[in-house]
Design a protein around this motif. Structure first.
Motif, short mmCIF file in Angstrom:
data_model
loop_
_atom_site.label_atom_id
_atom_site.label_comp_id
_atom_site.label_asym_id
_atom_site.label_seq_id
_atom_site.Cartn_x
_atom_site.Cartn_y
_atom_site.Cartn_z
N LYS A 89 5.88 4.65 8.93
CA LYS A 89 6.27 3.26 8.70
C LYS A 89 5.32 2.53 7.75
CE LYS A 89 9.59 3.52 11.83
NZ LYS A 89 9.51 3.01 13.20
N ALA A 90 4.28 3.21 7.30
CA ALA A 90 3.21 2.53 6.56
C ALA A 90 3.72 1.84 5.29
CB ALA A 90 2.10 3.53 6.22
N ARG A 91 4.59 2.53 4.55
CA ARG A 91 5.05 1.95 3.29
C ARG A 91 5.85 0.67 3.54
NH1 ARG A 91 9.91 2.98 0.41
NH2 ARG A 91 9.80 2.65 -1.86
N ALA A 92 6.74 0.72 4.49
CA ALA A 92 7.57 -0.47 4.78
C ALA A 92 6.71 -1.65 5.21
CB ALA A 92 8.60 -0.13 5.86
N ILE A 93 5.64 -1.36 5.95
CA ILE A 93 4.76 -2.44 6.42
C ILE A 93 4.03 -3.09 5.23
CG2 ILE A 93 2.64 -2.86 7.72
CD1 ILE A 93 3.79 -0.50 9.60
N LEU A 94 3.53 -2.26 4.33
CA LEU A 94 2.82 -2.82 3.17
C LEU A 94 3.77 -3.56 2.24
CD1 LEU A 94 0.18 -0.04 2.41
CD2 LEU A 94 -0.08 -2.15 3.74
N LEU A 95 4.98 -3.08 2.12
CA LEU A 95 5.97 -3.81 1.32
C LEU A 95 6.23 -5.18 1.95
CD1 LEU A 95 8.53 -0.98 0.40
CD2 LEU A 95 7.02 -2.22 -1.17
N ALA A 96 6.32 -5.21 3.28
CA ALA A 96 6.53 -6.48 3.97
C ALA A 96 5.34 -7.41 3.80
CB ALA A 96 6.79 -6.22 5.46
N GLU A 97 4.16 -6.83 3.55
CA GLU A 97 2.96 -7.64 3.29
C GLU A 97 2.89 -8.10 1.84
OE1 GLU A 97 0.53 -9.06 4.92
OE2 GLU A 97 1.52 -8.50 6.78
N GLY A 98 3.95 -7.82 1.09
CA GLY A 98 3.98 -8.26 -0.29
C GLY A 98 3.33 -7.32 -1.29
N LEU A 99 2.92 -6.15 -0.80
CA LEU A 99 2.28 -5.19 -1.70
C LEU A 99 3.37 -4.33 -2.38
CD1 LEU A 99 -0.81 -4.30 0.46
CD2 LEU A 99 -0.85 -5.31 -1.83
N GLU A 100 4.03 -4.96 -3.34
CA GLU A 100 5.13 -4.32 -4.05
C GLU A 100 4.64 -3.05 -4.78
OE1 GLU A 100 9.02 -3.81 -4.78
OE2 GLU A 100 8.12 -5.29 -3.45
N CYS A 101 3.33 -3.02 -5.05
CA CYS A 101 2.77 -1.88 -5.80
C CYS A 101 2.94 -0.54 -5.08
CB CYS A 101 1.29 -2.11 -6.10
SG CYS A 101 0.28 -2.29 -4.62
N VAL A 102 3.13 -0.56 -3.76
CA VAL A 102 3.25 0.73 -3.06
C VAL A 102 4.65 1.33 -3.21
CG1 VAL A 102 1.51 0.09 -1.35
CG2 VAL A 102 3.94 -0.16 -0.77
N ARG A 103 5.59 0.52 -3.73
CA ARG A 103 6.97 1.01 -3.80
C ARG A 103 7.06 2.34 -4.57
NH1 ARG A 103 11.59 -1.15 -2.39
NH2 ARG A 103 10.79 -3.26 -2.22
#
Lengths: 358, 128
Positions: A145-159
């Motif tokens: 779930k790590a990627r979805a969590i960071l995307l939700a934190e606004g870290l679009e760079c992990v996409r």
């Protein structure tokens, strides 16, 4: 004991704190097995702020680093991470490390807590080297779930961040270096922020219901199940990269400390190799157990634990190269616990290489 | 939290009489120190043991520890449920997480063991 910037956060999550290389760190929160399984299915959050970080800027710093390791660090593509080891003059491993090339002339180097003073001393007097370990908070967010969590934190760079890639960005105005890497075998990220932003980042990530705080205990069982070595347990200054299962990483066309000795060892071909082992029961091999083959002592267990995801004992061991192929049966310890050499990773369902199309 | 009817050893085992047999397990303090229990090796039924003999093994994620017989006797029953559910030792150390039962116990051997109050003090001190 030294404390990380997150020390005051532990109590709220019920941590049991232990001494790890002089640092007060959580060994567990809810329990090692629960944290382990949660990381494999959801996401675990680990405080790794005890580890070392260096900024290497300019040709002198990069050249000095390149000469310490068996890899071609100068040839590393911008945005990519590379795993390697810092060697002594005999070719023994002082520390394993990960370097991220941030730009043409800047690398971000991550090392371990144990040998940090020694590594720091190797860089003494080299222009462009900045040891930012004491100023840096490192948290690992690991799990599917790590990627979805960071995307939700606004870290679009992990996409679009691929496995073993990294970059520098900001989060809520704080400097952030982020790599898609980890020590668990799962999809995950390592996040580096200034200490002042550490508690805010920790709390923000913990606020996601999929995230559970995890300690050193789960970190150890997770990494052992996927065969990642731990410096000080599996890696040592008396052992070369060949003996630690790093042969395929060595850039023989570069210069590195102890190269002649390591090449001679390679040509002789009779060294030991750090090899994964497993049991056929819930019994675990343990660090320091002797390993016998047909009644003769041939090796030693360097890491061992129960593997919560596989439900049998897992570990790493120094084993003669000739016996290191998967399937060799050995007897461990005074009670002759049956173990078998295994391929790496033992746990094969890890999500670390997961690809995304969204 | 340590039941009053049990006796306790310095190695953090407990022993208590139940229907003519003596039940043995490890204490709440012991399971807390061990962390998640992942494996328990139990003795063979019928094995004769003396007080202090290594009689079982408990493994947690972190370490393996020997379990010593708090009194001499003959192993009459073992807790087979621990084979598949060793976590019972963590969940219910004085109940479903028992290890084995002894018969032919010389009750005078229990005289040297601690009562619940003495053990609580001992366990608190051994944390430091």
């Amino acid at each position: 004991m030294r404390q990380t910037s997150l020390h005051d956060e532990y109590a709220a999550s019920g941590a049991k704190v232990v001494d790890f290389h002089g640092w007060a760190l959580p060994v567990q929160f809810a329990g090692i097995v629960q944290e382990h399984l949660h990381t494999r299915s959801e996401a675990g959050l680990f405080d790794c702020s005890h580890m070392g970080e260096f900024l290497l800027r300019g040709p002198d710093a990069i050249d000095a680093f390149d000469k310490m390791v068996y890899s071609d660090m100068k040839g590393l593509r911008i945005g990519l991470c590379r795993y390697s080891a810092i060697l002594n003059d005999q070719g023994g491993i002082i520390d394993d490390c990960v370097a991220l090339r941030l730009s043409d002339a800047e690398y971000y180097l991550v090392t371990n807590a144990g040998p940090l003073d020694e590594v720091n001393a190797l860089f003494a007097g080299v222009p462009g080297v900045e040891n930012i370990s004491d100023a840096t908070t490192k948290v690992d967010l690991q799990g599917p779930k790590a990627r979805a969590i960071l995307l939700a934190e606004g870290l679009e760079c992990v996409r679009d961040l691929k496995y073993w890639n990294g970059l520098r960005t900001t989060w809520r105005g704080h400097d952030l270096v982020i790599t898609r890497a980890g020590y668990t075998g799962e999809l995950g990220y390592e996040l580096f922020v200034p200490n002042a932003a550490g508690p805010e980042l920790w709390r923000a990530l913990l606020a996601h219901p999929e995230v559970a705080p995890c300690g050193l205990g789960a970190r150890d069982t997770l990494r052992t199940e996927v065969g990642y070595p731990l410096n000080g347990e599996d890696l040592a200054p008396t052992k070369t990269p060949l003996e630690c299962g790093m042969e395929r990483f060595i850039a023989w066309d570069t210069e590195f400390p102890g190269k002649a000795a390591i090449a001679a060892q390679r040509d002789a071909g009779n060294h030991t190799v750090l090899t994964a082992i497993k049991t056929d029961s819930r019994r675990a091999p343990r660090h320091g157990m002797e390993l016998k083959h047909n009644g003769e002592v041939v090796g030693v267990v360097t890491s061992g634990t129960f593997g919560p995801s596989v439900s049998f004992g897992v570990g790493l061991a120094d084993i003669p190269k000739a016996l290191s192929a998967p399937g060799t049966v050995l007897a461990a310890g005074p009670k002759d616990l049956m173990v078998e050499t295994a391929g790496i990773p033992i746990y094969t369902d890890g999500t670390c290489r997961m690809k995304f199309t969204d | 939290m340590n039941p009053d009817q049990l006796k306790y050893t310095k190695d953090h085992e407990w022993i208590g009489e139940d229907g003519g047999l003596y039940v043995v397990g490890i204490t709440a303090h012991a399971q807390d120190q061990l962390g998640d229990v992942t494996y328990v090796e139990l003795p063979a039924v019928g094995r004769a043991v003396s007080q202090g003999d290594e009689t079982a093994v408990v493994e947690s994620v972190k370490a393996a520890s020997d379990i010593y017989a708090p009194a001499g006797g003959t192993v009459a029953e073992v807790n087979g449920a621990l084979e598949d559910k060793p976590e019972l030792v963590n969940q219910d150390p004085y109940g479903a997480g028992w290890f084995f039962k002894l018969k032919d116990v010389d009750a005078s051997e229990l005289g040297g063991l601690m009562d619940a109050a003495a053990y609580a003090k001992y366990a608190a001190e051994s944390e430091h």
